[in-house]
Design an enzyme around this catalytic site. Structure first.
Site, PDB file in Angstrom:
ATOM      1  N   GLY A   1     -18.764  23.404  34.164  1.00 46.21           N
ATOM      2  CA  GLY A   1     -18.801  23.366  35.639  1.00 46.21           C
ATOM      3  C   GLY A   1     -19.693  24.490  36.139  1.00 46.21           C
ATOM      4  O   GLY A   1     -20.545  25.000  35.413  1.00 46.21           O
ATOM      5  N   ARG A   2     -19.468  24.885  37.400  1.00 43.96           N
ATOM      6  CA  ARG A   2     -20.308  25.942  37.988  1.00 43.96           C
ATOM      7  C   ARG A   2     -20.292  27.217  37.145  1.00 43.96           C
ATOM      8  O   ARG A   2     -21.331  27.794  36.865  1.00 43.96           O
ATOM      9  CB  ARG A   2     -19.796  26.313  39.381  1.00 43.96           C
ATOM     10  N   ILE A   3     -19.078  27.656  36.787  1.00 46.88           N
ATOM     11  CA  ILE A   3     -18.973  28.931  36.062  1.00 46.88           C
ATOM     12  C   ILE A   3     -19.528  28.779  34.640  1.00 46.88           C
ATOM     13  O   ILE A   3     -20.282  29.637  34.160  1.00 46.88           O
ATOM     14  CB  ILE A   3     -17.518  29.441  36.061  1.00 46.88           C
TER      15      ILE A   3
ATOM     16  N   ARG B   1     -15.779  17.135  29.635  1.00 43.56           N
ATOM     17  CA  ARG B   1     -15.154  15.814  29.437  1.00 43.56           C
ATOM     18  C   ARG B   1     -16.025  14.674  29.952  1.00 43.56           C
ATOM     19  O   ARG B   1     -15.979  13.574  29.423  1.00 43.56           O
ATOM     20  CB  ARG B   1     -13.732  15.760  29.998  1.00 43.56           C
TER      21      ARG B   1
ATOM     22  N   ALA C   1     -10.932  31.816  32.047  1.00 45.50           N
ATOM     23  CA  ALA C   1     -10.496  30.697  32.886  1.00 45.50           C
ATOM     24  C   ALA C   1      -9.059  30.910  33.376  1.00 45.50           C
ATOM     25  O   ALA C   1      -8.831  31.588  34.390  1.00 45.50           O
ATOM     26  CB  ALA C   1     -10.650  29.404  32.110  1.00 45.50           C
ATOM     27  N   ARG C   2      -8.119  30.322  32.683  1.00 44.71           N
ATOM     28  CA  ARG C   2      -6.703  30.531  32.957  1.00 44.71           C
ATOM     29  C   ARG C   2      -6.001  30.686  31.612  1.00 44.71           C
ATOM     30  O   ARG C   2      -6.342  30.007  30.644  1.00 44.71           O
ATOM     31  CB  ARG C   2      -6.092  29.352  33.726  1.00 44.71           C
TER      32      ARG C   2
ATOM     33  N   GLU D   1       0.797  36.108  32.976  1.00 41.66           N
ATOM     34  CA  GLU D   1       0.385  37.366  33.618  1.00 41.66           C
ATOM     35  C   GLU D   1       1.504  37.904  34.499  1.00 41.66           C
ATOM     36  O   GLU D   1       2.158  37.118  35.181  1.00 41.66           O
ATOM     37  CB  GLU D   1      -0.871  37.103  34.472  1.00 41.66           C
TER      38      GLU D   1
ATOM     39  N   HIS E   1      -7.417  40.586  34.397  1.00 45.69           N
ATOM     40  CA  HIS E   1      -7.884  39.556  35.339  1.00 45.69           C
ATOM     41  C   HIS E   1      -8.874  40.159  36.347  1.00 45.69           C
ATOM     42  O   HIS E   1      -8.645  40.126  37.557  1.00 45.69           O
ATOM     43  CB  HIS E   1      -6.703  38.878  36.056  1.00 45.69           C
TER      44      HIS E   1
ATOM     45  N   GLY F   1     -11.928  39.073  36.805  1.00 43.75           N
ATOM     46  CA  GLY F   1     -12.969  38.074  37.099  1.00 43.75           C
ATOM     47  C   GLY F   1     -13.804  38.295  38.349  1.00 43.75           C
ATOM     48  O   GLY F   1     -15.024  38.375  38.281  1.00 43.75           O
TER      49      GLY F   1
HETATM   50  C1  8YV Z   1      -9.466  35.333  41.538  1.00 41.01           C
HETATM   51  C2  8YV Z   1      -9.935  33.529  39.886  1.00 41.01           C
HETATM   52  O1  8YV Z   1      -9.760  36.620  41.894  1.00 41.01           O
HETATM   53  O2  8YV Z   1     -11.020  32.511  41.747  1.00 41.01           O
HETATM   54  C3  8YV Z   1     -10.242  32.394  40.812  1.00 41.01           C
HETATM   55  O3  8YV Z   1      -9.706  31.330  40.545  1.00 41.01           O
HETATM   56  O4  8YV Z   1      -9.552  33.329  38.794  1.00 41.01           O
HETATM   57  C4  8YV Z   1     -10.041  34.975  40.232  1.00 41.01           C
HETATM   58  O5  8YV Z   1     -11.180  35.544  39.843  1.00 41.01           O
HETATM   59  C5  8YV Z   1      -7.992  35.213  41.522  1.00 41.01           C
HETATM   60  O6  8YV Z   1      -7.523  34.429  40.512  1.00 41.01           O
HETATM   61  C6  8YV Z   1      -7.552  34.647  42.830  1.00 41.01           C
HETATM   62  O7  8YV Z   1      -7.613  33.245  42.795  1.00 41.01           O
END
Ligand code: 8YV
Length: 318
Positions: A156-158, A179, A236-237, A266, A284, A286
């Site tokens: 995807g974008r990321i 997918r 990601a998650r 988390e 986290h 990100g």
């Molecule tokens: C967020 C992230 O800062 O944008 C997202 O989905 O994972 C993070 O970088 C945080 O999770 C808030 O959604």
């Protein structure tokens, strides 16, 4: 004026933008909303700006057909903490903040690739411990990154932003799993299975959305397919990965290292992971840069503005 709840303290610019348009209440507390608080908020506010950890599950939306709240404008691209279908069933819109998070999250992936491959965390711990005895030609040899192969799970974008950095910045080959068919405009090869990507990659990077469909997508099979010299990166998650299987693969030496920004539960990070020198663990981070958090917040406020102006909010997800 519409009443809006910001579920956490947000950057000043975001609060000001929200206050220009709405009657805003902001929680000073940084903890996720509890069930009763979510139900209460649905009854009391026209819109809510929630974020990671505010678990708007289907149960929260039971009997919310006639609730005052009509929109959850999530702060963040990932909205796996919100049951968007259950929200839709009671007429509540859900929006997110794509775009605003892409580059910052891709940057963190690069940081983890480099830190894991070049043993940056381990080296820093060594130095701070006072035990560094000085440079030698063979001290702390890691894996050279430039020119290696990255395997991206989720283009995807990321995922694409990571691929671009790897390809143009580090001269890497890019293979990926997605997918659906997802051609990209630079040299990169889509492969049919997760394992086919894992087999070829020096770095496997996970960039799929979280949620029921991707829970434990990554497990023992993928780790077994990776070369024992390869590193595993997750931005990601946490629950996309079977964390116990990751710990087992690292402990057995089936993979060389891991760089993680996200975790299954988390802020709990398994002690086994924390004890491993060949694992880089970030809290986290990100999107943790002020201008990025401002852009995310302003995007969420714009979604609210558009919705209450009778427009389709730009980032509607349900
Ligand atoms: C967020 C992230 O800062 O944008 C997202 O989905 O994972 C993070 O970088 C945080 O999770 C808030 O959604």
């Amino acid at each position: 004026m519409k009443r809006i709840l910001l579920t956490r303290p947000l950057p000043d610019r975001v609060i000001a933008a929200a206050r220009d348009l709405f009657d805003v209440e902001m929680r000073e507390d940084n903890t996720p909303l509890k069930m009763g608080q979510m139900r209460g908020a649905l009854a009391l506010y026209d819109g809510i700006l929630p974020t990671l950890g505010d678990m708007f599950s289907a149960t929260v939306f039971e009997e919310a057909e006639n609730s005052r709240c009509r929109i959850l404008a999530n702060f963040g691209v990932g909205y796996n903490h919100i049951d968007a279908a259950a929200a839709r069933a009671v007429g509540i819109n859900v929006t997110n903040t794509p775009g605003a998070v892409t580059d910052a999250t891709a940057d963190i992936a690069m940081m983890l690739i480099l830190m894991s491959a070049r043993r940056a965390g381990e080296g820093e711990r060594l130095l701070r411990s006072g035990k560094w005895s000085g440079w030698t030609p063979t001290q702390m040899l890691g894996l050279h990154v430039t020119g290696k192969t990255v395997g991206i799970i989720g283009m995807g974008r990321i995922g694409q932003a990571i691929a671009r950095r790897c390809h143009f910045g580090f001269g890497m080959q890019v293979v990926y799993y997605n997918r659906s068919s997802k051609p990209v405009e630079f040299d990169a090869q889509q492969l049919p299975t997760l394992e086919a990507v894992a087999e070829k990659a020096d770095f496997v990077v996970v960039a799929v959305p979280g949620g029921a469909e991707t829970r434990h997508l990554i497990g023992p099979k993928l780790f077994a397919a990776m070369p024992s010299t390869a590193h595993f990166i997750n931005i990601a998650r946490g629950d996309v990965v079977d964390e116990a299987a990751l710990v087992a693969a690292l402990a057995a030496g089936h993979i060389a290292g891991a760089g993680l920004d996200v975790y299954e539960q988390e802020p709990i990070v398994p002690a086994a992971l924390r004890a491993m020198e060949h694992v880089t663990l970030l809290p986290h981070l990100g999107t943790a840069a002020l201008e990025v958090r401002e852009a995310m917040g302003l995007m969420a406020v714009e979604n609210l503005r558009a919705f209450f102006a009778g427009e389709i909010p730009p980032n509607l997800v349900n």
